[in-house]
Design an enzyme around this catalytic site. Structure first.
Site, PDB file in Angstrom:
ATOM      1  CG  ASP A  13      -1.791  -1.200   1.323  1.00  0.00           C
ATOM      2  OD1 ASP A  13      -2.326  -1.626   0.292  1.00  0.00           O
ATOM      3  OD2 ASP A  13      -1.896  -1.752   2.441  1.00  0.00           O
ATOM      4  CD  GLU A  14       4.794  -0.439  -0.066  1.00  0.00           C
ATOM      5  OE1 GLU A  14       4.025  -0.763  -0.991  1.00  0.00           O
ATOM      6  OE2 GLU A  14       5.449  -1.263   0.600  1.00  0.00           O
ATOM      7  N   GLY A  17       0.798   1.515  -7.489  1.00  0.00           N
ATOM      8  CA  GLY A  17      -0.076   1.671  -8.653  1.00  0.00           C
ATOM      9  C   GLY A  17       0.056   3.059  -9.238  1.00  0.00           C
ATOM     10  N   GLY A  40      -4.794  -4.250  -3.573  1.00  0.00           N
ATOM     11  CA  GLY A  40      -5.283  -3.373  -4.630  1.00  0.00           C
ATOM     12  C   GLY A  40      -4.328  -2.244  -4.930  1.00  0.00           C
ATOM     13  CG  HIS A  41      -1.343  -2.028  -7.416  1.00  0.00           C
ATOM     14  ND1 HIS A  41      -0.434  -2.509  -8.321  1.00  0.00           N
ATOM     15  CD2 HIS A  41      -0.980  -2.529  -6.230  1.00  0.00           C
ATOM     16  CE1 HIS A  41       0.440  -3.277  -7.700  1.00  0.00           C
ATOM     17  NE2 HIS A  41       0.124  -3.311  -6.441  1.00  0.00           N
ATOM     18  CB  THR A 130      -7.468 -10.522   1.584  1.00  0.00           C
ATOM     19  OG1 THR A 130      -6.710 -11.355   0.708  1.00  0.00           O
ATOM     20  CG2 THR A 130      -6.605  -9.399   2.109  1.00  0.00           C
ATOM     21  CE  LYS A 144       5.020 -32.006  -8.214  1.00  0.00           C
ATOM     22  NZ  LYS A 144       5.820 -33.202  -8.339  1.00  0.00           N
ATOM     23  CB  THR A 240       1.816 -12.334   0.415  1.00  0.00           C
ATOM     24  OG1 THR A 240       0.736 -12.853  -0.375  1.00  0.00           O
ATOM     25  CG2 THR A 240       3.045 -12.128  -0.448  1.00  0.00           C
ATOM     26  CB  SER A 413       4.066  11.017  -4.668  1.00  0.00           C
ATOM     27  OG  SER A 413       2.691  11.083  -4.913  1.00  0.00           O
TER      28      SER A 413
HETATM   29  P1  GDP Z   1      -0.429   0.349  -3.821  1.00  0.00           P
HETATM   30  O1  GDP Z   1      -1.110  -0.944  -3.565  1.00  0.00           O
HETATM   31  O2  GDP Z   1       1.012   0.338  -3.428  1.00  0.00           O
HETATM   32  O3  GDP Z   1      -0.633   0.857  -5.207  1.00  0.00           O
HETATM   33  O4  GDP Z   1      -1.101   1.417  -2.842  1.00  0.00           O
HETATM   34  P2  GDP Z   1      -2.654   1.673  -2.531  1.00  0.00           P
HETATM   35  O5  GDP Z   1      -3.372   1.886  -3.780  1.00  0.00           O
HETATM   36  O6  GDP Z   1      -3.182   0.662  -1.605  1.00  0.00           O
HETATM   37  O7  GDP Z   1      -2.557   2.985  -1.664  1.00  0.00           O
HETATM   38  C1  GDP Z   1      -2.112   4.181  -2.134  1.00  0.00           C
HETATM   39  C2  GDP Z   1      -3.199   5.207  -1.901  1.00  0.00           C
HETATM   40  O8  GDP Z   1      -2.622   6.465  -1.746  1.00  0.00           O
HETATM   41  C3  GDP Z   1      -4.152   5.347  -3.073  1.00  0.00           C
HETATM   42  O9  GDP Z   1      -5.427   5.715  -2.612  1.00  0.00           O
HETATM   43  C4  GDP Z   1      -3.528   6.479  -3.896  1.00  0.00           C
HETATM   44  O10 GDP Z   1      -4.467   7.175  -4.702  1.00  0.00           O
HETATM   45  C5  GDP Z   1      -3.024   7.354  -2.785  1.00  0.00           C
HETATM   46  N1  GDP Z   1      -1.816   8.109  -3.095  1.00  0.00           N
HETATM   47  C6  GDP Z   1      -0.713   7.692  -3.790  1.00  0.00           C
HETATM   48  N2  GDP Z   1       0.234   8.654  -3.765  1.00  0.00           N
HETATM   49  C7  GDP Z   1      -0.280   9.679  -3.027  1.00  0.00           C
HETATM   50  C8  GDP Z   1       0.238  10.942  -2.593  1.00  0.00           C
HETATM   51  O11 GDP Z   1       1.362  11.317  -2.875  1.00  0.00           O
HETATM   52  N3  GDP Z   1      -0.582  11.715  -1.811  1.00  0.00           N
HETATM   53  C9  GDP Z   1      -1.839  11.336  -1.455  1.00  0.00           C
HETATM   54  N4  GDP Z   1      -2.553  12.153  -0.687  1.00  0.00           N
HETATM   55  N5  GDP Z   1      -2.346  10.144  -1.831  1.00  0.00           N
HETATM   56  C10 GDP Z   1      -1.576   9.336  -2.601  1.00  0.00           C
END
Ligand code: GDP
Length: 424
Positions: A13-14, A17, A40-41, A130, A144, A240, A413
């Site tokens: 969740d970093e 995506g 999820g990304h 999950t 296998k 995982t 970001s």
């Molecule tokens: P992933 O699984 O690594 O892609 O991450 P997630 O999708 O679970 O979580 C990232 C969340 O942070 C998403 O809701 C993105 O839209 C949001 N996001 C990503 N970069 C930034 C940022 O720089 N600032 C803010 N406020 N939100 C961000």
């Protein structure tokens, strides 16, 4: 231009995506090489907001070919639902821009059942699955006992194979868990309802990637989750069931000869963790709630509130090392704008001694975070597009992380949108 992998440095969740969506503009092919529908990304772009679970995040770029490699847990039902959602928003998905490896194993209907049955059996000792069937799927793959996607083109052999697997699996379902057995009728329906839809996209992606490599095409490998969830290098058993590290990309993508010159490690400006397991820097109470709310930290797949904490330098440095990251994308810096003082976990206290090495998984439960504070900037930074536009305190925070983890932070970001980025 070198091939690139985009990977998570921490617990997932970093914002991978978002980084793939940004960087796909420079690549011809995007490949998902491990994991399944269990995370999820999130991608926000001109088509809308999407939580992609299986589709590669390059799917929105015209001209980019997206590949689901042999290392993924190919769940035909979920993949088809996701494809329909994306197509419903005007994105074209054809066998030309989406290719599914014929060597990817299919996540079978009983994998999800077994995940739920086992979590129920574990009761309060559960690992926080999950329930997407990922652990039963990868266990069966190693034994296998799965079906390859390409077997859908051999109906007779497929049915014989599925019947054998079903007879074996029914023993576990009925005798271990007291659950209902599967029948061939149920499996016939699954083939007709779920598998037939994705069949046109299944091909020899190994050959496609090999040719693409020979033609000098630029390849981007997209990982799911992060270093600390890697089956071999993470916080086992709270990991995982696949390898989330960049080193696995050549194997899981279908191009074992791939050289990956660039590894972009994605680090969030603070820590989050979904599910169970040790999380040394965890915050609680009002402080945690404020950060969770500021960062909208609720799981993309499950909606579960994420556990939150300050940036953990010890875990992040380890994550960078495990991924062999060549550059870092620091995400969600804007979320910290409300803080007067920004906490950072710089070391762990373990058995009365301070350490900056990430401990053995079992020892993590005894580690305590050593917290230091940095000055906050207390202003909106989401419109900044150049390094000079960031306040000095924000620059100091980024520079401190860079020095501590020993890897260049190339991207900062400051918002979820594609262009909310500072490239240094
Ligand atoms: P992933 O699984 O690594 O892609 O991450 P997630 O999708 O679970 O979580 C990232 C969340 O942070 C998403 O809701 C993105 O839209 C949001 N996001 C990503 N970069 C930034 C940022 O720089 N600032 C803010 N406020 N939100 C961000």
């Amino acid at each position: 231009m070198a091939n690139c992998a985009i990977v998570g440095i921490n617990w997932g969740d970093e914002g991978k995506g978002r980084m793939v969506d940004l960087l796909t503009g420079h690549y011809d092919v995007v490949i998902r090489y491990q994991g399944g529908g269990n995370a999820g990304h999130t991608v926000i772009n001109e088509y809308g907001k999407f939580a992609l679970h299986l589709l590669p995040s390059g799917i929105f770029r015209r001209g980019v070919v997206n590949v689901l490699g042999n290392g993924v847990a190919l769940d035909p039902e979920n993949l088809w639902a996701e494809m329909q959602e994306v197509m419903g928003k005007g994105v074209s998905l054809t066998p030309d821009n989406l290719k599914i490896s014929d060597r990817a194993s299919l996540l079978l209907p009983w994998h999800r059942d077994l995940d739920a049955l086992e979590e129920a059996r574990l009761a309060d000792k559960k690992y926080g699955s999950t329930k997407q069937g990922i652990a039963p799927f990868y266990s069966d793959k190693q034994q296998k006992k799965t079906v390859l996607a390409g077997e859908l083109f051999y109906p007779e052999e497929l049915r014989a194979h599925l019947r054998d697997l079903m007879e074996w699996k029914n023993l576990t379902l009925t005798k271990v868990y007291g659950a209902k057995p599967y029948t061939m009728e149920l499996l016939e329906r699954w083939i007709a309802d779920a598998c037939e839809n994705i069949k046109p996209y299944i091909c020899d992606t190994g050959e496609f990637l090999h040719t693409a490599q020979k033609q000098g095409k630029r390849l981007l490998f997209e990982a799911q989750l992060g270093s600390l969830r890697d089956l071999d290098y993470g916080i086992y058993p709270y990991t995982t069931s696949s390898n989330t590290t960049a080193a696995y990309a050549p194997i899981g993508s279908g191009l074992p000869s791939a050289k990956i010159g660039n590894v972009v490690g994605v680090v969030k400006a603070y820590s989050t963790c979904v599910g169970e397991g040790p999380f040394v820097c965890e915050m609680f109470g009002d402080e945690a709630e404020a950060l969770r709310r500021a960062g909208a930290e609720y799981g993309a797949k499950t909606g579960r509130p994420r556990r939150v904490g300050p940036l953990d330098i010890v875990a992040t440095r380890y994550g960078v090392e495990v991924q062999a990251a060549t550059e870092i994308a620091l995400t969600k810096l804007d979320v910290l704008s409300y803080m007067e003082k920004i906490p950072v976990c710089t070391r762990y206290l373990l058995n009365g001694r301070e350490t900056d090495r990430f401990p053995f998984p079992v020892a993590l439960k005894d580690a305590k975070p050593v917290i230091e504070y940095m000055d906050g900037w207390r202003c909106d930074i989401s419109a900044a597009r150049r390094w000079e536009e960031l306040p000095a305190q924000a620059q100091n925070y980024v520079n401190m992380i860079e020095n501590q983890i020993g890897c260049r932070i190339k991207y900062v970001s400051v918002g979820p949108e594609r262009d909310s980025i500072i490239i240094r």
